[in-house]
Design a protein around this motif. Structure first.
Motif, PDB file in Angstrom:
ATOM      1  N   ASP A 194       0.836  -1.207   0.000  1.00  0.00           N
ATOM      2  CA  ASP A 194       0.000   0.000   0.000  1.00  0.00           C
ATOM      3  C   ASP A 194       0.867   1.252   0.000  1.00  0.00           C
ATOM      4  OD1 ASP A 194      -2.364  -1.274  -0.145  1.00  0.00           O
ATOM      5  OD2 ASP A 194      -2.773  -1.272   2.003  1.00  0.00           O
ATOM      6  N   GLU A 223       2.094   1.723  -3.383  1.00  0.00           N
ATOM      7  CA  GLU A 223       1.040   2.216  -4.269  1.00  0.00           C
ATOM      8  C   GLU A 223       0.812   3.701  -4.064  1.00  0.00           C
ATOM      9  OE1 GLU A 223      -2.682   0.075  -3.969  1.00  0.00           O
ATOM     10  OE2 GLU A 223      -3.686   1.701  -5.027  1.00  0.00           O
ATOM     11  N   SER A 224       0.871   4.149  -2.800  1.00  0.00           N
ATOM     12  CA  SER A 224       0.620   5.565  -2.566  1.00  0.00           C
ATOM     13  C   SER A 224       1.762   6.403  -3.120  1.00  0.00           C
ATOM     14  CB  SER A 224       0.448   5.832  -1.074  1.00  0.00           C
ATOM     15  OG  SER A 224       1.682   5.742  -0.422  1.00  0.00           O
ATOM     16  N   TYR A 225       2.975   5.849  -3.173  1.00  0.00           N
ATOM     17  CA  TYR A 225       4.108   6.630  -3.688  1.00  0.00           C
ATOM     18  C   TYR A 225       4.120   6.659  -5.214  1.00  0.00           C
ATOM     19  CZ  TYR A 225       8.773   7.452  -5.434  1.00  0.00           C
ATOM     20  OH  TYR A 225       9.819   7.892  -6.179  1.00  0.00           O
ATOM     21  N   CYS A 226       4.055   5.492  -5.848  1.00  0.00           N
ATOM     22  CA  CYS A 226       4.267   5.486  -7.292  1.00  0.00           C
ATOM     23  C   CYS A 226       3.068   4.966  -8.072  1.00  0.00           C
ATOM     24  CB  CYS A 226       5.508   4.669  -7.643  1.00  0.00           C
ATOM     25  SG  CYS A 226       5.357   2.953  -7.219  1.00  0.00           S
ATOM     26  N   GLY A 227       2.034   4.498  -7.413  1.00  0.00           N
ATOM     27  CA  GLY A 227       0.841   4.103  -8.142  1.00  0.00           C
ATOM     28  C   GLY A 227       0.790   2.651  -8.522  1.00  0.00           C
ATOM     29  N   SER A 228       1.811   1.911  -8.182  1.00  0.00           N
ATOM     30  CA  SER A 228       1.807   0.503  -8.525  1.00  0.00           C
ATOM     31  C   SER A 228       2.313  -0.295  -7.334  1.00  0.00           C
ATOM     32  CB  SER A 228       2.692   0.261  -9.747  1.00  0.00           C
ATOM     33  OG  SER A 228       2.475  -1.032 -10.231  1.00  0.00           O
ATOM     34  N   THR A 268       7.018  -1.577  -9.779  1.00  0.00           N
ATOM     35  CA  THR A 268       6.905  -0.204  -9.294  1.00  0.00           C
ATOM     36  C   THR A 268       7.369   0.858 -10.278  1.00  0.00           C
ATOM     37  OG1 THR A 268       9.009  -0.620  -8.270  1.00  0.00           O
ATOM     38  CG2 THR A 268       7.080  -0.765  -6.872  1.00  0.00           C
ATOM     39  N   GLN A 327       8.363  11.983  -8.646  1.00  0.00           N
ATOM     40  CA  GLN A 327       7.453  12.931  -8.016  1.00  0.00           C
ATOM     41  C   GLN A 327       7.704  12.993  -6.521  1.00  0.00           C
ATOM     42  OE1 GLN A 327       3.698  11.468  -9.317  1.00  0.00           O
ATOM     43  NE2 GLN A 327       4.312   9.363  -9.052  1.00  0.00           N
ATOM     44  N   GLU A 328       7.201  14.083  -5.924  1.00  0.00           N
ATOM     45  CA  GLU A 328       7.352  14.259  -4.480  1.00  0.00           C
ATOM     46  C   GLU A 328       6.597  13.156  -3.750  1.00  0.00           C
ATOM     47  OE1 GLU A 328       8.886  16.410  -2.581  1.00  0.00           O
ATOM     48  OE2 GLU A 328       9.611  17.925  -3.957  1.00  0.00           O
ATOM     49  N   LEU A 329       6.950  12.977  -2.490  1.00  0.00           N
ATOM     50  CA  LEU A 329       6.205  12.013  -1.687  1.00  0.00           C
ATOM     51  C   LEU A 329       4.769  12.500  -1.530  1.00  0.00           C
ATOM     52  CD1 LEU A 329       8.801  11.244   1.099  1.00  0.00           C
ATOM     53  CD2 LEU A 329       8.179   9.802  -0.804  1.00  0.00           C
ATOM     54  N   PRO A 330       3.805  11.588  -1.585  1.00  0.00           N
ATOM     55  CA  PRO A 330       2.415  12.036  -1.505  1.00  0.00           C
ATOM     56  C   PRO A 330       2.050  12.493  -0.099  1.00  0.00           C
ATOM     57  CG  PRO A 330       2.516   9.667  -1.515  1.00  0.00           C
ATOM     58  CD  PRO A 330       3.912  10.141  -1.727  1.00  0.00           C
ATOM     59  N   GLU A 353      -5.318   4.345  -4.301  1.00  0.00           N
ATOM     60  CA  GLU A 353      -4.587   5.579  -4.050  1.00  0.00           C
ATOM     61  C   GLU A 353      -4.801   6.532  -5.226  1.00  0.00           C
ATOM     62  OE1 GLU A 353      -2.999   6.242  -1.348  1.00  0.00           O
ATOM     63  OE2 GLU A 353      -3.119   4.270  -0.412  1.00  0.00           O
ATOM     64  N   PRO A 354      -4.685   7.840  -4.978  1.00  0.00           N
ATOM     65  CA  PRO A 354      -4.881   8.789  -6.099  1.00  0.00           C
ATOM     66  C   PRO A 354      -3.877   8.601  -7.226  1.00  0.00           C
ATOM     67  CG  PRO A 354      -4.558   9.946  -4.002  1.00  0.00           C
ATOM     68  CD  PRO A 354      -4.492   8.497  -3.697  1.00  0.00           C
ATOM     69  N   ARG A 355      -2.702   8.072  -6.905  1.00  0.00           N
ATOM     70  CA  ARG A 355      -1.681   7.935  -7.938  1.00  0.00           C
ATOM     71  C   ARG A 355      -1.770   6.593  -8.663  1.00  0.00           C
ATOM     72  NH1 ARG A 355       3.828  10.372  -5.265  1.00  0.00           N
ATOM     73  NH2 ARG A 355       3.106  12.509  -5.148  1.00  0.00           N
ATOM     74  N   PHE A 356      -2.809   5.840  -8.415  1.00  0.00           N
ATOM     75  CA  PHE A 356      -2.881   4.488  -8.977  1.00  0.00           C
ATOM     76  C   PHE A 356      -2.734   4.527 -10.500  1.00  0.00           C
ATOM     77  CE2 PHE A 356      -5.121   0.820 -10.676  1.00  0.00           C
ATOM     78  CZ  PHE A 356      -4.463  -0.181 -10.003  1.00  0.00           C
ATOM     79  N   ARG A 357      -1.940   3.599 -11.003  1.00  0.00           N
ATOM     80  CA  ARG A 357      -1.699   3.550 -12.450  1.00  0.00           C
ATOM     81  C   ARG A 357      -2.582   2.468 -13.061  1.00  0.00           C
ATOM     82  NH1 ARG A 357       4.390   3.610 -11.507  1.00  0.00           N
ATOM     83  NH2 ARG A 357       4.316   1.493 -12.255  1.00  0.00           N
ATOM     84  N   PHE A 380       1.693  -0.490 -17.956  1.00  0.00           N
ATOM     85  CA  PHE A 380       1.177   0.461 -16.966  1.00  0.00           C
ATOM     86  C   PHE A 380       2.295   1.148 -16.189  1.00  0.00           C
ATOM     87  CE2 PHE A 380      -1.798  -3.071 -17.539  1.00  0.00           C
ATOM     88  CZ  PHE A 380      -2.860  -2.390 -18.084  1.00  0.00           C
TER      89      PHE A 380
END
Lengths: 366, 167
Positions: free
Chosen positions: A139, A142-147, A151, A161-164, B52-56, B113
């Motif tokens: 998790d 996921e919050s950092y890079c979206g995957s 990753t 990108q900056e840390l969320p 998460e908002p950044r989800f790809r 992705f």
């Protein structure tokens, strides 16, 4: 009356305990293994050749897919190797974030090792407990890079990108509860008589053999050799971190288990220092949009959860991607020690030996 | 004697079992009542997974005020794509200064992705949406384009086999 005969069997490639598509050719004398030959290549994708036809930035997505349980550590190695090739200096904040995420990845990788290794040997409860904590780490990924798994966490020159928002809170919550979780695993396994009987004295590999075979990582450290690239050749922000390199002299499966558990504690320590001392500043170095290289060749080793992962890159003049690319995967070299560990032991110990090496076929076959 | 006792009474196993027991009792006593959630397993197909908002997720084109795609056919995303799944052909439209895509093909079966296309785009014309239930039976369902059966602008050309859609 009875004929004595050696039997040759295949373990794998579709065997639940070989952690992927690895095939072992075993010669058995009754229940005793007399010969063991690992046969690999079932997951070969030609990553090294593919990357030669891609740009440096694009190559990173293949490093995700080498050792898919520790993608961030592979990303870190790839990004640092490219930066070394092109002589880019990374801002300090990016170094800290990289260190933090790589250590989280070490936790995730060790947790999945603990879960599957214990499950193979018969301790099923730990499997579920370890996956519970791994979920939190994914998790955070996921919050950092979206995957979560693949990753693609870094970019050449820094982080994308900056840390969320809320990242620090999440990390601190995790750090507050995780040491108690490690105690839980240890309470379940350390004294357990079945676990001890299945691991103590199993899969012995002496320090001389380990060094001769090129074994790195926790397997080497459990043989009493305090070799850790984070200490020996510090990269990222490791030179500013306080941590110990755990070693054990016993060189058996139980010692490797203890070393990895201690490594998790040290990782927590490093993450704590990273999040406490996170500097302000830019996250990306000033780099040209299209990266070009000169004629140059480098080798960059980093300490992945499984051992030394090294990237060997050759650049050509004006090339946007590597001219030649090679990965020194820790799994491949660690796997070479499997025959030394299991020959002469019982067939049930082969499962323990595979588990203790922490093989991931994605990086062995590449 | 001590060793025999230790063998007969499995303290070591009881130590491990006590951890499981603690969790069992905790969840058992607080089920449906506790303010703090004790169970860790999410009820995913019934309850949608939090993202998460950044989800790809899947690639989706964004639209401008008129309702046309913001894409100006610079091909930056197609060049940045590691697997080469984006194909763009540009054309012209009355009253629009920039070019407009006549063809914008996206082959999702090979997409990894990674989000490089979004980073490459200087016009915010492309985003990765929050779709992850992308399974389909037919290979054609993964070929998304501007015009035709599976539109890249729409949120859900595939993923129609997800549980939450049926409910």
């Amino acid at each position: 009356m009875f004929k004595h005969q050696e039997m040759e069997i295949n373990m794998g490639p579709q065997h639940p305990s070989t952690h992927g598509v690895m095939r072992l050719k075993l010669k058995l004398d009754g229940e005793v293994v007399t010969e063991c030959r690992p046969i690999i290549g079932y997951l070969h994708r030609g990553v090294e050749k593919i990357c030669e036809n891609k740009t440096f930035a694009q190559g990173q997505i293949w490093s995700d897919r080498l050792d898919y349980c520790s993608a961030v550590a592979n990303n870190l190695g790839w990004a640092e190797a490219c930066e070394k090739l092109m002589g880019i200096t990374v801002p300090r904040k990016a170094q800290y974030v990289r260190t933090l995420l790589a250590e989280f990845n070490r936790l995730a990788s060790h947790l999945i090792w603990l879960a599957t290794h214990a499950l193979d040997i018969g301790a099923m409860t730990v499997f579920l407990y370890a996956f519970r904590e791994r979920e939190d780490i994914l998790d955070i990924n996921e919050s950092y890079c979206g995957s979560r798994l693949t990753t693609t966490a870094f970019r050449i020159g820094g982080i994308p990108q900056e840390l969320p928002e809320g990242f620090e809170q999440k990390v601190r919550t995790f750090l507050a509860k995780f040491p108690a979780c490690i105690d839980e695993y240890e309470n379940m396994l350390n004294e357990n008589r079945i676990w001890k009987k299945r691991t103590i004295g199993v899969g012995k590999l002496s320090a001389e053999d380990a060094i001769a075979l090129g074994v790195t990582g926790p397997v080497l450290r459990a043989a009493g050799v305090a070799y850790d690239i984070r200490k020996a050749f510090p990269y990222a922000a490791y030179s500013e971190m306080q941590f110990d390199v755990p070693t054990k002299p016993e060189a058996d499966t139980y010692a490797r288990y203890l070393v990895r558990m201690e490594e998790m504690r040290q990782s927590v320590r490093i993450i704590q220092q990273c999040i406490d001392g996170l500097p302000e500043g830019p996250i990306m170095a000033k780099i040209p949009k299209l990266l070009k290289t000169e004629v140059n060749e480098i080798y960059h080793p980093t300490e992945a959860p499984k051992g030394e992962i090294g990237y060997y890159l050759v650049g050509e003049k004006g090339g946007a991607g590597p001219y030649r690319f090679h990965v020194r995967a820790p799994g491949l070299l660690n796997l070479q020690s499997l025959p030394k560990m299991v020959e002469g032991s019982l067939i049930a110990d082969v499962i323990a030996a595979i588990g203790t090496l922490d093989v991931v076929l994605g990086e062995i076959d590449r | 004697m001590k060793k025999l006792l230790r063998t007969l009474i499995p303290f070591d196993i009881a130590k491990g079992l006590s951890i499981t027991g603690t969790y069992f009792v905790k969840v058992f006593l607080t089920a449906n009542r506790a303010k703090v959630k004790q169970h860790v397993v999410s009820e995913y197909p019934e309850v949608p997974a939090p993202l998460e908002p950044r989800f790809r997720g899947r690639v989706q084109l964004t639209l401008d005020e008129v309702g046309d795609p913001k894409c100006v056919c610079c091909n930056a995303c197609a060049k940045a794509c590691p697997t080469g799944v984006i194909t763009i052909e540009g054309g012209k439209k009355e009253g629009r200064k920039t070019r407009i895509p006549t063809r914008w093909d996206y082959e999702m079966e090979r997409c990894v992705f990674c989000g490089y296309c979004v980073e490459a785009c200087s016009f915010d014309a492309i985003k990765l949406n929050d779709q992850f239930e992308l399974a389909a039976y037919d290979r054609e369902d993964f070929s998304l384009g501007l015009h035709g059966a599976h539109n890249v602008l729409e949120p859900s050309p595939v993923g129609k086999f997800s549980y939450s859609d049926e409910a």
